[in-house]
Motif scaffolding. Structure first.
Motif, PDB file in Angstrom:
ATOM      1  N   LEU B 204       0.996  -1.466   0.180  1.00  0.00           N
ATOM      2  CA  LEU B 204       0.075   0.046  -0.083  1.00  0.00           C
ATOM      3  C   LEU B 204       0.597   0.714  -0.102  1.00  0.00           C
ATOM      4  O   LEU B 204       1.986   1.639   0.856  1.00  0.00           O
ATOM      5  N   THR B 205       0.733   1.956  -1.011  1.00  0.00           N
ATOM      6  CA  THR B 205       1.754   2.874  -1.341  1.00  0.00           C
ATOM      7  C   THR B 205       0.593   4.463  -0.638  1.00  0.00           C
ATOM      8  O   THR B 205       1.649   5.429  -0.441  1.00  0.00           O
ATOM      9  N   GLY B 206      -0.640   4.803  -1.778  1.00  0.00           N
ATOM     10  CA  GLY B 206      -1.466   5.771  -1.582  1.00  0.00           C
ATOM     11  C   GLY B 206      -2.525   5.554  -0.419  1.00  0.00           C
ATOM     12  O   GLY B 206      -3.484   3.960  -1.116  1.00  0.00           O
ATOM     13  N   LEU B 207      -2.667   6.325   0.624  1.00  0.00           N
ATOM     14  CA  LEU B 207      -3.621   5.718   0.600  1.00  0.00           C
ATOM     15  C   LEU B 207      -4.972   7.136   1.167  1.00  0.00           C
ATOM     16  O   LEU B 207      -3.974   8.162   1.660  1.00  0.00           O
ATOM     17  N   LEU B 208      -5.560   7.044   0.067  1.00  0.00           N
ATOM     18  CA  LEU B 208      -6.124   8.784   0.009  1.00  0.00           C
ATOM     19  C   LEU B 208      -8.279   8.280  -0.438  1.00  0.00           C
ATOM     20  O   LEU B 208      -8.445   7.167  -0.656  1.00  0.00           O
ATOM     21  N   GLY B 209      -8.321   9.459   0.363  1.00  0.00           N
ATOM     22  CA  GLY B 209      -9.931  10.001   0.241  1.00  0.00           C
ATOM     23  C   GLY B 209     -10.226  11.244  -1.644  1.00  0.00           C
ATOM     24  O   GLY B 209      -8.934  11.090  -1.915  1.00  0.00           O
ATOM     25  N   LEU B 210     -11.551  10.948  -1.725  1.00  0.00           N
ATOM     26  CA  LEU B 210     -11.560  11.457  -2.723  1.00  0.00           C
ATOM     27  C   LEU B 210     -12.295  12.668  -2.758  1.00  0.00           C
ATOM     28  O   LEU B 210     -13.452  13.008  -1.742  1.00  0.00           O
ATOM     29  N   ALA B 211     -12.030  13.763  -3.598  1.00  0.00           N
ATOM     30  CA  ALA B 211     -13.030  15.280  -3.248  1.00  0.00           C
ATOM     31  C   ALA B 211     -12.964  15.002  -5.182  1.00  0.00           C
ATOM     32  O   ALA B 211     -11.775  15.189  -5.932  1.00  0.00           O
ATOM     33  N   HIS B 212     -13.690  16.705  -5.468  1.00  0.00           N
ATOM     34  CA  HIS B 212     -14.237  16.715  -6.446  1.00  0.00           C
ATOM     35  C   HIS B 212     -13.503  18.319  -7.395  1.00  0.00           C
ATOM     36  O   HIS B 212     -13.386  18.832  -5.847  1.00  0.00           O
ATOM     37  N   GLY B 213     -12.438  18.081  -7.758  1.00  0.00           N
ATOM     38  CA  GLY B 213     -12.299  19.457  -8.115  1.00  0.00           C
ATOM     39  C   GLY B 213     -10.474  19.511  -9.306  1.00  0.00           C
ATOM     40  O   GLY B 213     -10.081  18.087  -9.260  1.00  0.00           O
ATOM     41  N   ALA B 214     -10.715  21.194  -9.853  1.00  0.00           N
ATOM     42  CA  ALA B 214      -9.441  20.602 -10.395  1.00  0.00           C
ATOM     43  C   ALA B 214      -8.742  22.174 -10.268  1.00  0.00           C
ATOM     44  O   ALA B 214      -9.217  22.668  -9.995  1.00  0.00           O
ATOM     45  N   PRO B 215      -7.558  22.301 -11.078  1.00  0.00           N
ATOM     46  CA  PRO B 215      -6.313  21.081 -11.281  1.00  0.00           C
ATOM     47  C   PRO B 215      -6.333  19.685  -9.878  1.00  0.00           C
ATOM     48  O   PRO B 215      -6.494  20.466  -9.165  1.00  0.00           O
ATOM     49  N   PRO B 216      -6.352  18.887 -10.727  1.00  0.00           N
ATOM     50  CA  PRO B 216      -5.799  17.896  -9.304  1.00  0.00           C
ATOM     51  C   PRO B 216      -4.652  18.097  -8.150  1.00  0.00           C
ATOM     52  O   PRO B 216      -3.742  18.743  -9.042  1.00  0.00           O
ATOM     53  N   SER B 217      -5.111  17.495  -7.365  1.00  0.00           N
ATOM     54  CA  SER B 217      -4.145  17.834  -6.233  1.00  0.00           C
ATOM     55  C   SER B 217      -3.867  16.887  -5.090  1.00  0.00           C
ATOM     56  O   SER B 217      -4.977  15.680  -4.950  1.00  0.00           O
ATOM     57  N   VAL B 218      -3.296  16.546  -4.319  1.00  0.00           N
ATOM     58  CA  VAL B 218      -3.094  15.564  -3.032  1.00  0.00           C
ATOM     59  C   VAL B 218      -2.593  16.876  -1.744  1.00  0.00           C
ATOM     60  O   VAL B 218      -1.984  17.107  -1.752  1.00  0.00           O
ATOM     61  N   ASP B 219      -3.861  16.610  -0.811  1.00  0.00           N
ATOM     62  CA  ASP B 219      -3.398  17.635  -0.036  1.00  0.00           C
ATOM     63  C   ASP B 219      -3.816  16.877   1.099  1.00  0.00           C
ATOM     64  O   ASP B 219      -4.334  15.616   1.385  1.00  0.00           O
ATOM     65  N   ARG B 220      -3.380  17.136   2.703  1.00  0.00           N
ATOM     66  CA  ARG B 220      -3.236  16.533   3.580  1.00  0.00           C
ATOM     67  C   ARG B 220      -4.789  16.789   4.422  1.00  0.00           C
ATOM     68  O   ARG B 220      -5.471  17.447   4.246  1.00  0.00           O
ATOM     69  N   CYS B 221      -5.136  15.907   5.308  1.00  0.00           N
ATOM     70  CA  CYS B 221      -6.565  16.743   6.569  1.00  0.00           C
ATOM     71  C   CYS B 221      -5.894  15.558   7.943  1.00  0.00           C
ATOM     72  O   CYS B 221      -4.763  15.477   7.484  1.00  0.00           O
ATOM     73  N   SER B 222      -7.060  16.242   8.870  1.00  0.00           N
ATOM     74  CA  SER B 222      -6.761  16.470  10.252  1.00  0.00           C
ATOM     75  C   SER B 222      -7.051  14.458  10.526  1.00  0.00           C
ATOM     76  O   SER B 222      -7.205  13.871   9.320  1.00  0.00           O
ATOM     77  N   LYS B 223      -6.101  14.306  11.244  1.00  0.00           N
ATOM     78  CA  LYS B 223      -6.054  12.611  11.812  1.00  0.00           C
ATOM     79  C   LYS B 223      -8.026  12.164  11.799  1.00  0.00           C
ATOM     80  O   LYS B 223      -8.271  11.349  11.556  1.00  0.00           O
ATOM     81  N   ALA B 224      -8.773  13.502  12.446  1.00  0.00           N
ATOM     82  CA  ALA B 224     -10.085  12.715  12.256  1.00  0.00           C
ATOM     83  C   ALA B 224     -10.920  13.004  11.775  1.00  0.00           C
ATOM     84  O   ALA B 224     -11.426  11.429  11.158  1.00  0.00           O
ATOM     85  N   GLU B 225     -10.069  13.845  10.499  1.00  0.00           N
ATOM     86  CA  GLU B 225     -10.962  13.612   9.127  1.00  0.00           C
ATOM     87  C   GLU B 225     -10.397  12.093   8.739  1.00  0.00           C
ATOM     88  O   GLU B 225     -11.816  11.659   7.953  1.00  0.00           O
ATOM     89  N   ALA B 226      -9.299  12.384   8.906  1.00  0.00           N
ATOM     90  CA  ALA B 226      -8.704  10.786   7.931  1.00  0.00           C
ATOM     91  C   ALA B 226      -9.594   9.733   8.464  1.00  0.00           C
ATOM     92  O   ALA B 226      -9.586   8.015   7.561  1.00  0.00           O
ATOM     93  N   VAL B 227      -9.104   9.101   9.707  1.00  0.00           N
ATOM     94  CA  VAL B 227     -10.341   7.907  10.708  1.00  0.00           C
ATOM     95  C   VAL B 227     -11.669   7.914  10.343  1.00  0.00           C
ATOM     96  O   VAL B 227     -12.069   7.604  10.128  1.00  0.00           O
ATOM     97  N   SER B 228     -12.091   9.341  10.077  1.00  0.00           N
ATOM     98  CA  SER B 228     -13.756   9.295  10.374  1.00  0.00           C
ATOM     99  C   SER B 228     -13.637   8.377   8.422  1.00  0.00           C
ATOM    100  O   SER B 228     -15.190   8.323   8.217  1.00  0.00           O
ATOM    101  N   ARG B 229     -13.206   9.073   7.428  1.00  0.00           N
ATOM    102  CA  ARG B 229     -13.818   8.222   6.126  1.00  0.00           C
ATOM    103  C   ARG B 229     -13.234   7.022   5.867  1.00  0.00           C
ATOM    104  O   ARG B 229     -13.861   6.156   5.117  1.00  0.00           O
ATOM    105  N   ILE B 230     -12.417   6.613   7.054  1.00  0.00           N
ATOM    106  CA  ILE B 230     -11.829   5.093   6.827  1.00  0.00           C
ATOM    107  C   ILE B 230     -13.300   4.578   7.488  1.00  0.00           C
ATOM    108  O   ILE B 230     -13.780   2.986   7.439  1.00  0.00           O
ATOM    109  N   VAL B 231     -13.454   5.142   8.310  1.00  0.00           N
ATOM    110  CA  VAL B 231     -14.607   4.052   9.661  1.00  0.00           C
ATOM    111  C   VAL B 231     -16.159   4.769   8.622  1.00  0.00           C
ATOM    112  O   VAL B 231     -16.431   3.508   8.467  1.00  0.00           O
ATOM    113  N   ALA B 232     -16.310   5.662   7.870  1.00  0.00           N
ATOM    114  CA  ALA B 232     -17.006   5.945   6.996  1.00  0.00           C
ATOM    115  C   ALA B 232     -16.896   4.722   5.694  1.00  0.00           C
ATOM    116  O   ALA B 232     -18.004   4.282   5.680  1.00  0.00           O
TER     117      ALA B 232
END
Lengths: 93, 288
Positions: B204-232
Motif C-alpha cells: 500500500l503506497t497511497g491511502l487517499l480520500g476523494l474530492a472533486h476539483g481541478a486542477p488535480p491535487s493531493v492534500d493533507r487532512c486532519s487525523k480525525a477526518e482521516a479516521v472518519s473517512r476510513i470508518v465511514a
C-alpha cells in the motif's frame, strides 16, 4: 437563535460512539454507519456534555477557555447541540 | 448437492449445499478463485435451496440497486436481500443461507452474502475492508476510499485509460503486518465490472480520500477526518456495536502509519502525474 433550557443535560446517544483525536472529535453513528467530525470547539463541548455539565455550564466553560463572550458561546454551543441532536449523535438526558 | 471453495486474501470459504444450477453459476463467476483444497476451510457457508419464493424478499421486475438488510446481534448477524436470508454466526465464523434462487439472480444474492462474510472474516484477521477504488502500477498499490458518489468508478475508468491495473472499484482490503501495509483486491467489482481474478497483494503506497476539483491535487487532512473517512468506508463493521470501537482504533493506527491524503480530481487523467509525483517523492524521502 435556539433557546434551550440552560439546565438541560445531554449525553452521547447509546447508538453512537464519540472519540477525540488530535483535539477534533469523531462520532460514529452505528445505526447508519455514518461518521461525523467536530472541530476542536465541538470536541470540547461534547466532552463537557459527557462530563454531565448542563448547557449553561458548558457555555461558561467556553467563555473561560476561548475568551469569547457568552452570547457567541451560546450561539456556537446551541447550534452544535441542535445539529448533533438532529443527527442522532447526542440525546437529552 | 455440491460444494466449492473460494480462496482469496489468505482465507478459504467453503460453500456447501449448492444445487447443480447454483454451482455452475458460482463456478463461472468465481472461476479464477476456486480452490482445490476443500479440507479445513476458514469459513463454512451452507446454502439451503427452497424453491418457494414466499417468505423471501421478492425480485423486482428489472435490474435494481438496493441495500442488503443487515441486523447485528450479540452472537450472530442476520442478512436479507432479494430472494435470500442468511445468518452469520460470529464464533466460529460460519453462515447459513436460505434462498429461493437458482438462476442468474442467485449470483447477486451469493455476492451479497459473500461480501458480508468476507468483511467479517478479514476483520477477524486484522484487516480493514473498505468501500474503495484501488489500482496498481504493478509495483505500488493505491487505495481511494469513499462511499457511493465519491468518484471511485470514475477514477477507475481514468486509471484504466492509463493502463493501470484495476483491483476493484467497490471493495478492497488493507492488511497489516509489522513490516508493511498491503492492499488486497476483493473479488467484488462494482459498476466498473469485470470477473473476479486472483491478484497478488501489493504494497500500500497511497491511502487517499476523494474530492472533486481541478486542477488535480493531493492534500493533507486532519487525523480525525482521516479516521472518519476510513470508518465511514468500512461497511457492516462500522454499524456493528461490538466491533465499532475496535474498528475506530484500527483506523487510527492505520493513519498513524500511513497518513490519508485527499485526491482532488476532475474527469481527466491529469491526476496520475500529481499522484505519481507525490508518492515518488515520499518514497525517495523514506529511502534516505
Amino acid at each position: 437563535m435556539s433557546t434551550k433550557a440552560s439546565t438541560q443535560h445531554y449525553r452521547v446517544d447509546p447508538h453512537a460512539r464519540f472519540r477525540v483525536m488530535d483535539d477534533e472529535g469523531i462520532f460514529v453513528l452505528q445505526d447508519a454507519g455514518e461518521v461525523l467530525v467536530v472541530n476542536e470547539l465541538g470536541a470540547f463541548i461534547v466532552e463537557q456534555l459527557k462530563a454531565k455539565h448542563s448547557l449553561d455550564e458548558v457555555i461558561t466553560s467556553i467563555t473561560e477557555r476561548y475568551a469569547v463572550d457568552a452570547e457567541r458561546a451560546r450561539l456556537d454551543a446551541s447550534s452544535l447541540v441542535d445539529e448533533l441532536l438532529q443527527a442522532g449523535a447526542i440525546t437529552r438526558s | 448437492m455440491s460444494a466449492l471453495t473460494i480462496a482469496f486474501a489468505g482465507s478459504r470459504y467453503r460453500f456447501a449445499g449448492l444445487n447443480p444450477e447454483q454451482l455452475d453459476l458460482v463456478r463461472s463467476k468465481f472461476d479464477a478463485l476456486l480452490g482445490t483444497d476443500d479440507t479445513q476451510p476458514d469459513v463454512e457457508i451452507d446454502v439451503h435451496y427452497s424453491p418457494n419464493p414466499e417468505g423471501f424478499m421478492r425480485r423486482p421486475a428489472g435490474p435494481v440497486e438496493y441495500r442488503v438488510a443487515v441486523v447485528h446481534a450479540e452472537d450472530s448477524v442476520a442478512v436479507a436481500g432479494i430472494g435470500f436470508t442468511a445468518n452469520i454466526d460470529r464464533r466460529p465464523l460460519r453462515a447459513q443461507m436460505q434462498t429461493c434462487l437458482a438462476d442468474e439472480w442467485f449470483v447477486g444474492a451469493f455476492e451479497n452474502l459473500f461480501r458480508v462474510v468476507a468483511c467479517y472474516r478479514l476483520f477477524s484477521e486484522g484487516a480493514l475492508v473498505l468501500h474503495s477504488a484501488a489500482f496498481t502500477d504493478g509495483a505500488r498499490g493505491f487505495l481511494f476510499c469513499g462511499r457511493s458518489g465519491a468518484g471511485k468508478t470514475t477514477l477507475c475508468g481514468l486509471a484504466d485509460e492509463l493502463e493501470l491495473g484495476i483491483l476493484s472499484d467497490e471493495l478492497n482490503a488493507v492488511t497489516t503486518s509489522a513490516e508493511r501495509l498491503e492492499l488486497q483486491a476483493m473479488p467484488i467489482a462494482g459498476d466498473f465490472g469485470g470477473a473476479p481474478s486472483a491478484h497478488p497483494p501489493y504494497p500500500l503506497t497511497g491511502l487517499l480520500g476523494l474530492a472533486h476539483g481541478a486542477p488535480p491535487s493531493v492534500d493533507r487532512c486532519s487525523k480525525a477526518e482521516a479516521v472518519s473517512r476510513i470508518v465511514a468506508s468500512c461497511p457492516y463493521i462500522n454499524a456493528d456495536a461490538l466491533l465499532v470501537d475496535e474498528l475506530t482504533s484500527r483506523a487510527a493506527k492505520l493513519v498513524e502509519r500511513m497518513p490519508l491524503r485527499i485526491l482532488s480530481f476532475a474527469k481527466d487523467t491529469r491526476f496520475w502525474s500529481v499522484l505519481n509525483h507525490e508518492y515518488q517523492s515520499q518514497h525517495a524521502a523514506l529511502s534516505r
